[in-house]
Motif scaffolding. Structure first.
Motif, PDB file in Angstrom:
ATOM      1  N   ALA A  87     -19.999   6.067  41.115  1.00  0.00           N
ATOM      2  CA  ALA A  87     -19.955   6.776  42.397  1.00  0.00           C
ATOM      3  C   ALA A  87     -20.277   5.845  43.550  1.00  0.00           C
ATOM      4  CB  ALA A  87     -20.935   7.955  42.375  1.00  0.00           C
ATOM      5  N   VAL A  88     -21.356   5.083  43.426  1.00  0.00           N
ATOM      6  CA  VAL A  88     -21.784   4.199  44.517  1.00  0.00           C
ATOM      7  C   VAL A  88     -20.774   3.077  44.745  1.00  0.00           C
ATOM      8  CG1 VAL A  88     -23.563   2.543  45.202  1.00  0.00           C
ATOM      9  CG2 VAL A  88     -24.220   4.754  44.279  1.00  0.00           C
ATOM     10  N   SER A  89     -20.312   2.453  43.664  1.00  0.00           N
ATOM     11  CA  SER A  89     -19.397   1.322  43.841  1.00  0.00           C
ATOM     12  C   SER A  89     -18.049   1.763  44.406  1.00  0.00           C
ATOM     13  CB  SER A  89     -19.210   0.574  42.528  1.00  0.00           C
ATOM     14  OG  SER A  89     -18.605   1.402  41.567  1.00  0.00           O
ATOM     15  N   SER A  90     -17.533   2.910  43.984  1.00  0.00           N
ATOM     16  CA  SER A  90     -16.238   3.340  44.526  1.00  0.00           C
ATOM     17  C   SER A  90     -16.366   3.771  45.981  1.00  0.00           C
ATOM     18  CB  SER A  90     -15.651   4.467  43.688  1.00  0.00           C
ATOM     19  OG  SER A  90     -16.410   5.632  43.828  1.00  0.00           O
ATOM     20  N   MET A  91     -17.479   4.425  46.332  1.00  0.00           N
ATOM     21  CA  MET A  91     -17.644   4.842  47.721  1.00  0.00           C
ATOM     22  C   MET A  91     -17.772   3.629  48.651  1.00  0.00           C
ATOM     23  SD  MET A  91     -20.370   7.361  49.573  1.00  0.00           S
ATOM     24  CE  MET A  91     -21.748   6.306  49.295  1.00  0.00           C
ATOM     25  N   THR A  95     -15.268   2.323  51.532  1.00  0.00           N
ATOM     26  CA  THR A  95     -15.794   2.119  52.888  1.00  0.00           C
ATOM     27  C   THR A  95     -15.492   0.712  53.378  1.00  0.00           C
ATOM     28  OG1 THR A  95     -17.559   3.707  52.481  1.00  0.00           O
ATOM     29  CG2 THR A  95     -17.878   2.179  54.298  1.00  0.00           C
ATOM     30  N   LEU A  96     -15.681  -0.275  52.527  1.00  0.00           N
ATOM     31  CA  LEU A  96     -15.418  -1.665  52.910  1.00  0.00           C
ATOM     32  C   LEU A  96     -13.941  -1.893  53.202  1.00  0.00           C
ATOM     33  CD1 LEU A  96     -16.540  -4.551  53.249  1.00  0.00           C
ATOM     34  CD2 LEU A  96     -16.055  -4.888  50.830  1.00  0.00           C
ATOM     35  N   LEU A  97     -13.065  -1.347  52.345  1.00  0.00           N
ATOM     36  CA  LEU A  97     -11.633  -1.499  52.587  1.00  0.00           C
ATOM     37  C   LEU A  97     -11.203  -0.788  53.867  1.00  0.00           C
ATOM     38  CD1 LEU A  97     -10.221  -1.077  48.969  1.00  0.00           C
ATOM     39  CD2 LEU A  97     -10.413  -3.175  50.309  1.00  0.00           C
ATOM     40  N   GLY A  98     -11.765   0.379  54.122  1.00  0.00           N
ATOM     41  CA  GLY A  98     -11.466   1.086  55.369  1.00  0.00           C
ATOM     42  C   GLY A  98     -11.966   0.338  56.587  1.00  0.00           C
ATOM     43  N   PHE A  99     -13.149  -0.277  56.472  1.00  0.00           N
ATOM     44  CA  PHE A  99     -13.694  -1.042  57.593  1.00  0.00           C
ATOM     45  C   PHE A  99     -12.853  -2.276  57.871  1.00  0.00           C
ATOM     46  CE2 PHE A  99     -16.588  -4.269  59.342  1.00  0.00           C
ATOM     47  CZ  PHE A  99     -16.984  -3.601  60.487  1.00  0.00           C
ATOM     48  N   MET A 100     -12.370  -2.918  56.818  1.00  0.00           N
ATOM     49  CA  MET A 100     -11.552  -4.119  57.013  1.00  0.00           C
ATOM     50  C   MET A 100     -10.183  -3.776  57.595  1.00  0.00           C
ATOM     51  SD  MET A 100     -12.674  -6.306  53.603  1.00  0.00           S
ATOM     52  CE  MET A 100     -11.031  -6.702  53.244  1.00  0.00           C
ATOM     53  N   SER A 101      -9.628  -2.618  57.245  1.00  0.00           N
ATOM     54  CA  SER A 101      -8.286  -2.293  57.732  1.00  0.00           C
ATOM     55  C   SER A 101      -8.302  -1.550  59.061  1.00  0.00           C
ATOM     56  CB  SER A 101      -7.533  -1.471  56.686  1.00  0.00           C
ATOM     57  OG  SER A 101      -8.146  -0.217  56.520  1.00  0.00           O
ATOM     58  N   GLY A 103     -11.374  -1.049  61.070  1.00  0.00           N
ATOM     59  CA  GLY A 103     -12.417  -1.492  61.979  1.00  0.00           C
ATOM     60  C   GLY A 103     -13.589  -0.534  62.118  1.00  0.00           C
ATOM     61  N   GLU A 104     -13.619   0.538  61.364  1.00  0.00           N
ATOM     62  CA  GLU A 104     -14.759   1.456  61.415  1.00  0.00           C
ATOM     63  C   GLU A 104     -15.103   1.927  60.005  1.00  0.00           C
ATOM     64  OE1 GLU A 104     -12.942   5.790  62.365  1.00  0.00           O
ATOM     65  OE2 GLU A 104     -13.034   4.414  64.053  1.00  0.00           O
ATOM     66  N   ALA A 105     -16.397   2.116  59.783  1.00  0.00           N
ATOM     67  CA  ALA A 105     -16.872   2.515  58.458  1.00  0.00           C
ATOM     68  C   ALA A 105     -16.857   4.038  58.348  1.00  0.00           C
ATOM     69  CB  ALA A 105     -18.284   1.989  58.217  1.00  0.00           C
ATOM     70  N   GLU A 106     -16.354   4.517  57.224  1.00  0.00           N
ATOM     71  CA  GLU A 106     -16.310   5.954  56.962  1.00  0.00           C
ATOM     72  C   GLU A 106     -16.639   6.180  55.493  1.00  0.00           C
ATOM     73  OE1 GLU A 106     -12.544   8.562  56.440  1.00  0.00           O
ATOM     74  OE2 GLU A 106     -13.063   8.611  58.570  1.00  0.00           O
ATOM     75  N   TYR A 107     -17.656   6.996  55.223  1.00  0.00           N
ATOM     76  CA  TYR A 107     -18.058   7.282  53.849  1.00  0.00           C
ATOM     77  C   TYR A 107     -17.305   8.513  53.360  1.00  0.00           C
ATOM     78  CZ  TYR A 107     -21.770   4.059  55.009  1.00  0.00           C
ATOM     79  OH  TYR A 107     -22.459   2.948  55.408  1.00  0.00           O
ATOM     80  N   ASP A 108     -16.639   8.376  52.217  1.00  0.00           N
ATOM     81  CA  ASP A 108     -15.800   9.441  51.681  1.00  0.00           C
ATOM     82  C   ASP A 108     -16.433   9.987  50.407  1.00  0.00           C
ATOM     83  OD1 ASP A 108     -13.778  11.145  51.006  1.00  0.00           O
ATOM     84  OD2 ASP A 108     -12.251   9.601  50.746  1.00  0.00           O
ATOM     85  N   LEU A 109     -16.912  11.233  50.472  1.00  0.00           N
ATOM     86  CA  LEU A 109     -17.567  11.855  49.329  1.00  0.00           C
ATOM     87  C   LEU A 109     -16.598  12.077  48.175  1.00  0.00           C
ATOM     88  CD1 LEU A 109     -20.183  13.059  48.243  1.00  0.00           C
ATOM     89  CD2 LEU A 109     -19.502  15.235  49.253  1.00  0.00           C
ATOM     90  N   THR A 110     -15.336  12.366  48.494  1.00  0.00           N
ATOM     91  CA  THR A 110     -14.370  12.587  47.423  1.00  0.00           C
ATOM     92  C   THR A 110     -14.140  11.309  46.616  1.00  0.00           C
ATOM     93  OG1 THR A 110     -12.488  12.120  48.882  1.00  0.00           O
ATOM     94  CG2 THR A 110     -13.209  14.401  48.725  1.00  0.00           C
ATOM     95  N   ALA A 112     -16.438   9.061  46.118  1.00  0.00           N
ATOM     96  CA  ALA A 112     -17.635   8.917  45.286  1.00  0.00           C
ATOM     97  C   ALA A 112     -17.543   9.782  44.037  1.00  0.00           C
ATOM     98  CB  ALA A 112     -18.878   9.284  46.087  1.00  0.00           C
ATOM     99  N   MET A 113     -17.016  10.992  44.164  1.00  0.00           N
ATOM    100  CA  MET A 113     -16.895  11.876  43.003  1.00  0.00           C
ATOM    101  C   MET A 113     -15.845  11.330  42.026  1.00  0.00           C
ATOM    102  SD  MET A 113     -19.124  14.229  43.394  1.00  0.00           S
ATOM    103  CE  MET A 113     -20.139  12.947  44.093  1.00  0.00           C
ATOM    104  N   ASN A 114     -14.754  10.776  42.537  1.00  0.00           N
ATOM    105  CA  ASN A 114     -13.757  10.162  41.652  1.00  0.00           C
ATOM    106  C   ASN A 114     -14.354   8.958  40.920  1.00  0.00           C
ATOM    107  OD1 ASN A 114     -11.685  11.953  42.260  1.00  0.00           O
ATOM    108  ND2 ASN A 114     -10.955  10.732  43.978  1.00  0.00           N
ATOM    109  N   GLY A 115     -15.148   8.167  41.629  1.00  0.00           N
ATOM    110  CA  GLY A 115     -15.806   7.032  40.986  1.00  0.00           C
ATOM    111  C   GLY A 115     -16.825   7.460  39.946  1.00  0.00           C
ATOM    112  N   CYS A 116     -17.499   8.567  40.199  1.00  0.00           N
ATOM    113  CA  CYS A 116     -18.456   9.112  39.231  1.00  0.00           C
ATOM    114  C   CYS A 116     -17.750   9.467  37.934  1.00  0.00           C
ATOM    115  CB  CYS A 116     -19.136  10.330  39.843  1.00  0.00           C
ATOM    116  SG  CYS A 116     -20.239  11.189  38.727  1.00  0.00           S
ATOM    117  N   LEU A 117     -16.631  10.148  38.029  1.00  0.00           N
ATOM    118  CA  LEU A 117     -15.872  10.513  36.826  1.00  0.00           C
ATOM    119  C   LEU A 117     -15.303   9.264  36.152  1.00  0.00           C
ATOM    120  CD1 LEU A 117     -14.057  13.718  38.043  1.00  0.00           C
ATOM    121  CD2 LEU A 117     -16.055  13.548  36.567  1.00  0.00           C
ATOM    122  N   GLY A 118     -14.887   8.292  36.954  1.00  0.00           N
ATOM    123  CA  GLY A 118     -14.399   7.044  36.381  1.00  0.00           C
ATOM    124  C   GLY A 118     -15.499   6.305  35.627  1.00  0.00           C
ATOM    125  N   GLY A 119     -16.717   6.326  36.167  1.00  0.00           N
ATOM    126  CA  GLY A 119     -17.847   5.709  35.472  1.00  0.00           C
ATOM    127  C   GLY A 119     -18.174   6.427  34.182  1.00  0.00           C
TER     128      GLY A 119
END
Length: 122
Positions: A87-91, A95-101, A103-110, A112-119
């Motif tokens: 969850a933490v690594s995917s979120m 966020t990092l990819l969104g900030f690089m493309s 220019g602003e950071a946005e945390y996406d809860l969805t 994080a939930m996809n990353g949780c299931l992937g973990g």
């Protein structure tokens, strides 16, 4: 099960308005839809996460002989750490990819939930 799902996907076809316009012409770029209910996605993720505690520690098949309880406890801890790390690594990756493309950071809860299931699966 997989074959039935494939047949159902072929019968239903693509989502209306996502890949084609109202006249049936293909869109240049697929339209993005907002998630329907993030609260239900979070609830479903936590229900699946809770179910993993019955599956992974339950794979020891028995806790009564000596040392099997320790193995089940280790399975439960590993399950928790895998889901949390996913969850933490995917979120933060999103966020990092969104900030690089953009220019602003946005945390996406969805994400994080996809990353949780992937973990949990990995």
């Amino acid at each position: 099960g997989g074959f039935t799902a494939l047949i159902a996907a072929i019968v239903l076809g693509p989502r209306i308005g996502r890949f084609y316009d109202e006249d049936g012409n293909p869109l240049d770029k697929p339209a993005s839809f907002a998630p329907h209910s993030v609260a239900l996605q979070v609830l479903g993720t936590f229900i699946l996460w809770f179910g993993w505690y019955g599956f992974n520690p339950g794979s020891t098949l028995s806790i009564s002989p000596g040392g099997y309880g320790d193995v089940a406890a280790l399975c439960a801890v590993t399950t928790t750490l895998a889901a949390a790390a996913g969850a933490v690594s995917s979120m933060f990756t999103d966020t990092l990819l969104g900030f690089m493309s953009e220019g602003e950071a946005e945390y996406d809860l969805t994400m994080a939930m996809n990353g949780c299931l992937g973990g949990l699966v990995g």
